[in-house]
Design a protein around this motif. Structure first.
Motif, PDB file in Angstrom:
ATOM      1  N   TYR A   1      22.977   3.021  61.279  1.00 48.96           N
ATOM      2  CA  TYR A   1      22.560   4.415  61.216  1.00 48.96           C
ATOM      3  C   TYR A   1      21.921   4.819  62.537  1.00 48.96           C
ATOM      4  O   TYR A   1      20.985   4.184  62.994  1.00 48.96           O
ATOM      5  N   ASP A   2      22.443   5.893  63.134  1.00 45.38           N
ATOM      6  CA  ASP A   2      21.931   6.395  64.397  1.00 45.38           C
ATOM      7  C   ASP A   2      21.338   7.783  64.161  1.00 45.38           C
ATOM      8  O   ASP A   2      22.058   8.713  63.802  1.00 45.38           O
ATOM      9  N   LYS A   3      20.039   7.917  64.358  1.00 41.40           N
ATOM     10  CA  LYS A   3      19.377   9.207  64.159  1.00 41.40           C
ATOM     11  C   LYS A   3      19.761  10.210  65.239  1.00 41.40           C
ATOM     12  O   LYS A   3      19.577  11.405  65.060  1.00 41.40           O
ATOM     13  N   GLY A   4      20.274   9.747  66.346  1.00 41.89           N
ATOM     14  CA  GLY A   4      20.815  10.644  67.356  1.00 41.89           C
ATOM     15  C   GLY A   4      19.843  11.085  68.435  1.00 41.89           C
ATOM     16  O   GLY A   4      20.253  11.632  69.446  1.00 41.89           O
ATOM     17  N   ARG A   5      18.563  10.874  68.256  1.00 44.01           N
ATOM     18  CA  ARG A   5      17.538  11.222  69.244  1.00 44.01           C
ATOM     19  C   ARG A   5      16.403  10.207  69.121  1.00 44.01           C
ATOM     20  O   ARG A   5      16.241   9.555  68.096  1.00 44.01           O
TER      21      ARG A   5
ATOM     22  N   PRO B   1      18.505  18.719  63.576  1.00 40.08           N
ATOM     23  CA  PRO B   1      19.251  19.877  64.088  1.00 40.08           C
ATOM     24  C   PRO B   1      20.439  19.484  64.965  1.00 40.08           C
ATOM     25  O   PRO B   1      21.462  20.177  64.961  1.00 40.08           O
ATOM     26  N   TRP B   2      20.325  18.420  65.708  1.00 41.41           N
ATOM     27  CA  TRP B   2      21.383  17.992  66.628  1.00 41.41           C
ATOM     28  C   TRP B   2      22.613  17.489  65.879  1.00 41.41           C
ATOM     29  O   TRP B   2      23.641  17.213  66.494  1.00 41.41           O
TER      30      TRP B   2
ATOM     31  N   LEU C   1      21.746  13.271  57.594  1.00 45.05           N
ATOM     32  CA  LEU C   1      21.719  11.994  58.293  1.00 45.05           C
ATOM     33  C   LEU C   1      22.990  11.835  59.112  1.00 45.05           C
ATOM     34  O   LEU C   1      23.015  11.133  60.115  1.00 45.05           O
ATOM     35  N   GLU C   2      24.054  12.448  58.661  1.00 45.90           N
ATOM     36  CA  GLU C   2      25.333  12.535  59.368  1.00 45.90           C
ATOM     37  C   GLU C   2      25.616  14.019  59.591  1.00 45.90           C
ATOM     38  O   GLU C   2      24.953  14.873  59.007  1.00 45.90           O
ATOM     39  N   PRO C   3      26.624  14.355  60.398  1.00 38.53           N
ATOM     40  CA  PRO C   3      26.863  15.767  60.709  1.00 38.53           C
ATOM     41  C   PRO C   3      27.189  16.625  59.486  1.00 38.53           C
ATOM     42  O   PRO C   3      27.911  16.199  58.586  1.00 38.53           O
TER      43      PRO C   3
END
Length: 179
Positions: free
Chosen positions: A12-16, A68-69, A88-90
């Motif tokens: 799992y990648d939170k993205g930031r 938000p990203w 958690l995903e787009p």
């Protein structure tokens, strides 16, 4: 047998980074969700944190957005009071979509068969002209098709084809073509 202490965030990648996450939570819980914050400021805040938001978007108060990203919203879409975009995903929301009051779009899940209860997350797409009505829930991996309707209180756990209405009891039927 569930072994929750074995759970990890593997895959799992939170993205930031943690600082951006913390800053977003501070902004979301103090300004973004507040009743006194103008809708256009909510849009600006989402964009500042990396969301791709179209023109003419209306976001009411008490809306929660996890990351938000990981959010894309098309033109002239409405997101109603108290909606929760648990992304958690787009999550991709098309143009002229209505996500009504207290609707939940939840991209997160767990593998119930795995002892470590690992994530079973998947993105959500709500296509142009669709309506996710009040307190409806759209679950991970689902696409709500063009001009489809998830009726109030319904739980959409598999793709909802375009021009289809899903009722609260899970029944599906065609909807009339929009005028």
């Amino acid at each position: 047998m569930r072994n929750l202490p074995a759970f990890t965030l593997a895959g799992y990648d939170k993205g930031r980074g943690k600082l951006t996450q913390a800053l977003w939570f501070a902004v979301m819980n103090t300004v973004f969700m507040a009743w006194f914050t103008p809708a256009r400021l909510r849009v600006a805040l989402l964009r500042a944190f990396g969301a791709d938001i179209g023109t003419g978007v209306l976001i009411r108060h008490r809306v929660r957005v996890l990351w938000p990203w990981k959010l894309t919203v098309g033109d002239h879409t409405w997101i109603g009071e108290g909606a929760w975009l648990l992304n958690l995903e787009p999550i991709t929301i098309g143009a002229n979509v209505c996500v009504s009051q207290e609707a939940l779009l939840c991209t997160g899940s767990h593998d119930h068969r795995a002892a470590d209860f690992r994530y079973g997350n998947a993105p959500i797409a709500v296509e142009d002209g669709a309506w996710v009505a009040a307190r409806a829930t759209v679950l991970a991996g689902v696409t709500v098709g063009r001009h489809a309707v998830a009726a109030a209180g319904s739980v959409v756990h598999k793709d909802l084809p375009e021009l289809t209405l899903q009722t609260m009891d899970g029944r599906r039927r065609p909807v009339d073509e929009p005028k």
